[in-house]
Design a protein around this motif. Structure first.
Motif, PDB file in Angstrom:
ATOM      1  N   SER A   1      36.260   1.847  -4.418  1.00  0.00           N
ATOM      2  CA  SER A   1      37.623   2.044  -3.935  1.00  0.00           C
ATOM      3  C   SER A   1      38.636   1.284  -4.780  1.00  0.00           C
ATOM      4  O   SER A   1      39.788   1.700  -4.905  1.00  0.00           O
ATOM      5  CB  SER A   1      37.737   1.626  -2.475  1.00  0.00           C
ATOM      6  OG  SER A   1      37.486   0.257  -2.326  1.00  0.00           O
ATOM      7  N   LEU A   2      38.206   0.186  -5.397  1.00  0.00           N
ATOM      8  CA  LEU A   2      39.131  -0.580  -6.233  1.00  0.00           C
ATOM      9  C   LEU A   2      39.624   0.258  -7.415  1.00  0.00           C
ATOM     10  O   LEU A   2      40.763   0.096  -7.854  1.00  0.00           O
ATOM     11  CB  LEU A   2      38.472  -1.873  -6.721  1.00  0.00           C
ATOM     12  CG  LEU A   2      39.386  -2.841  -7.464  1.00  0.00           C
ATOM     13  CD1 LEU A   2      40.564  -3.259  -6.589  1.00  0.00           C
ATOM     14  CD2 LEU A   2      38.608  -4.059  -7.914  1.00  0.00           C
ATOM     15  N   GLY A   3      38.786   1.182  -7.897  1.00  0.00           N
ATOM     16  CA  GLY A   3      39.218   2.075  -8.971  1.00  0.00           C
ATOM     17  C   GLY A   3      40.410   2.927  -8.555  1.00  0.00           C
ATOM     18  O   GLY A   3      41.360   3.111  -9.329  1.00  0.00           O
ATOM     19  N   PHE A   4      40.374   3.441  -7.322  1.00  0.00           N
ATOM     20  CA  PHE A   4      41.502   4.228  -6.816  1.00  0.00           C
ATOM     21  C   PHE A   4      42.749   3.359  -6.661  1.00  0.00           C
ATOM     22  O   PHE A   4      43.858   3.762  -6.990  1.00  0.00           O
ATOM     23  CB  PHE A   4      41.152   4.870  -5.469  1.00  0.00           C
ATOM     24  CG  PHE A   4      40.194   6.006  -5.573  1.00  0.00           C
ATOM     25  CD1 PHE A   4      40.601   7.245  -6.024  1.00  0.00           C
ATOM     26  CD2 PHE A   4      38.871   5.826  -5.213  1.00  0.00           C
ATOM     27  CE1 PHE A   4      39.711   8.295  -6.124  1.00  0.00           C
ATOM     28  CE2 PHE A   4      37.972   6.867  -5.311  1.00  0.00           C
ATOM     29  CZ  PHE A   4      38.386   8.113  -5.771  1.00  0.00           C
ATOM     30  N   ILE A   5      42.547   2.163  -6.164  1.00  0.00           N
ATOM     31  CA  ILE A   5      43.677   1.247  -5.965  1.00  0.00           C
ATOM     32  C   ILE A   5      44.271   0.849  -7.310  1.00  0.00           C
ATOM     33  O   ILE A   5      45.490   0.827  -7.478  1.00  0.00           O
ATOM     34  CB  ILE A   5      43.223   0.027  -5.146  1.00  0.00           C
ATOM     35  CG1 ILE A   5      42.845   0.476  -3.729  1.00  0.00           C
ATOM     36  CG2 ILE A   5      44.292  -1.054  -5.115  1.00  0.00           C
ATOM     37  CD1 ILE A   5      42.094  -0.544  -2.918  1.00  0.00           C
ATOM     38  N   THR A   6      43.403   0.566  -8.282  1.00  0.00           N
ATOM     39  CA  THR A   6      43.875   0.213  -9.620  1.00  0.00           C
ATOM     40  C   THR A   6      44.691   1.347 -10.218  1.00  0.00           C
ATOM     41  O   THR A   6      45.733   1.116 -10.835  1.00  0.00           O
ATOM     42  CB  THR A   6      42.678  -0.143 -10.527  1.00  0.00           C
ATOM     43  OG1 THR A   6      41.976  -1.237  -9.948  1.00  0.00           O
ATOM     44  CG2 THR A   6      43.136  -0.538 -11.921  1.00  0.00           C
ATOM     45  N   ALA A   7      44.220   2.577 -10.028  1.00  0.00           N
ATOM     46  CA  ALA A   7      44.967   3.734 -10.533  1.00  0.00           C
ATOM     47  C   ALA A   7      46.348   3.806  -9.885  1.00  0.00           C
ATOM     48  O   ALA A   7      47.346   4.098 -10.562  1.00  0.00           O
ATOM     49  CB  ALA A   7      44.182   5.021 -10.272  1.00  0.00           C
ATOM     50  N   GLY A   8      46.412   3.519  -8.575  1.00  0.00           N
ATOM     51  CA  GLY A   8      47.706   3.530  -7.884  1.00  0.00           C
ATOM     52  C   GLY A   8      48.639   2.449  -8.401  1.00  0.00           C
ATOM     53  O   GLY A   8      49.832   2.689  -8.617  1.00  0.00           O
ATOM     54  N   VAL A   9      48.103   1.252  -8.626  1.00  0.00           N
ATOM     55  CA  VAL A   9      48.912   0.154  -9.150  1.00  0.00           C
ATOM     56  C   VAL A   9      49.377   0.487 -10.566  1.00  0.00           C
ATOM     57  O   VAL A   9      50.540   0.284 -10.920  1.00  0.00           O
ATOM     58  CB  VAL A   9      48.124  -1.181  -9.130  1.00  0.00           C
ATOM     59  CG1 VAL A   9      48.868  -2.274  -9.872  1.00  0.00           C
ATOM     60  CG2 VAL A   9      47.857  -1.608  -7.695  1.00  0.00           C
ATOM     61  N   GLY A  10      48.466   1.016 -11.388  1.00  0.00           N
ATOM     62  CA  GLY A  10      48.817   1.384 -12.767  1.00  0.00           C
ATOM     63  C   GLY A  10      49.896   2.443 -12.808  1.00  0.00           C
ATOM     64  O   GLY A  10      50.844   2.353 -13.588  1.00  0.00           O
ATOM     65  N   ALA A  11      49.762   3.464 -11.948  1.00  0.00           N
ATOM     66  CA  ALA A  11      50.761   4.530 -11.896  1.00  0.00           C
ATOM     67  C   ALA A  11      52.118   3.981 -11.472  1.00  0.00           C
ATOM     68  O   ALA A  11      53.153   4.328 -12.060  1.00  0.00           O
ATOM     69  CB  ALA A  11      50.309   5.634 -10.937  1.00  0.00           C
ATOM     70  N   ALA A  12      52.107   3.094 -10.465  1.00  0.00           N
ATOM     71  CA  ALA A  12      53.367   2.510  -9.991  1.00  0.00           C
ATOM     72  C   ALA A  12      54.021   1.655 -11.072  1.00  0.00           C
ATOM     73  O   ALA A  12      55.247   1.584 -11.163  1.00  0.00           O
ATOM     74  CB  ALA A  12      53.122   1.678  -8.732  1.00  0.00           C
ATOM     75  N   ALA A  13      53.209   1.011 -11.923  1.00  0.00           N
ATOM     76  CA  ALA A  13      53.742   0.150 -12.983  1.00  0.00           C
ATOM     77  C   ALA A  13      53.972   0.905 -14.286  1.00  0.00           C
ATOM     78  O   ALA A  13      54.490   0.332 -15.241  1.00  0.00           O
ATOM     79  CB  ALA A  13      52.784  -1.017 -13.234  1.00  0.00           C
TER      80      ALA A  13
END
Length: 195
Positions: free
Chosen positions: A111-123
């Motif tokens: 799940s951290l991969g999905f969260i990382t993708a969300g953080v990366g997209a937001a940044a």
């Protein structure tokens, strides 16, 4: 983004990192004085239990979302580490081994991969670039982590509490649970986290 970096740093140094596993094996050998065949049977037992884990991770991701799966993985890790500090017999080790295998952080890591993708997209940071940077950060921390954990284990031996490192690691996993929740909340939209 800073919170994701801090979460990655913490997970690389804390008890959920691989550094504690060598100490865990040393501790179990010292405590149980088990033979090579006993250890082999235990490793086969936990290996067998881990077979359905990949399927379970996918089901958990669909049922709980990335946020819930991350929390379950971190929380399961904290409980398992605390219970590991209580083990004094082979029978107890088998009971904790079942929980360790079922409540492992594999789903949380996915799940951290999905969260990382969300953080990366937001940044506005490409996924590969962000994953590479986090990987470098974790690798650097994993160099220091064995030194930290061996000192904690040594302290436990000196004060007559050889399982102290499990208790410290359980607290570390609890902090990681809180950091994971803060990380999920820091995203602007929960949709990136819930997919």
């Amino acid at each position: 983004l800073r919170l994701l970096c801090f979460y990655s740093l913490w997970s690389a140094i804390s008890g959920s990192s691989g550094s504690i596993y060598q100490l865990r094996e040393m501790h179990r050998q010292r405590l149980l004085k088990w033979s090579l065949p006993q250890r082999g049977r235990y490793e086969s037992f936990t290996g067998l239990l881990s077979l359905p884990q990949a399927l379970l991770s996918g089901l958990l991701m669909r049922a709980l979302g990335a946020r819930g799966t991350l929390a379950l993985g971190n929380g399961g890790s904290a409980v398992n580490l605390w219970l590991s500090a209580q083990v004094t017999s082979l029978r107890q080790l088998y009971a904790v081994g079942v929980l360790e295998t079922i409540a492992s952080d594999r789903g949380g890591s996915s799940s951290l991969g999905f969260i990382t993708a969300g953080v990366g997209a937001a940044a506005g940071i490409p996924q590969g670039q962000l994953q590479g940077a986090l990987s470098n950060l974790q690798t650097t921390c994993q160099i220091a982590s064995p030194l930290i954990w061996s000192k904690i284990y040594d302290l436990g031996l000196r004060v007559g509490r050889p399982a102290l490192f499990f208790s410290v690691a359980a607290v570390g996993a609890g902090v990681q649970l809180l950091l994971g929740e803060a990380l999920c909340r820091s995203l602007r939209s929960g949709r990136e986290v819930e997919t």
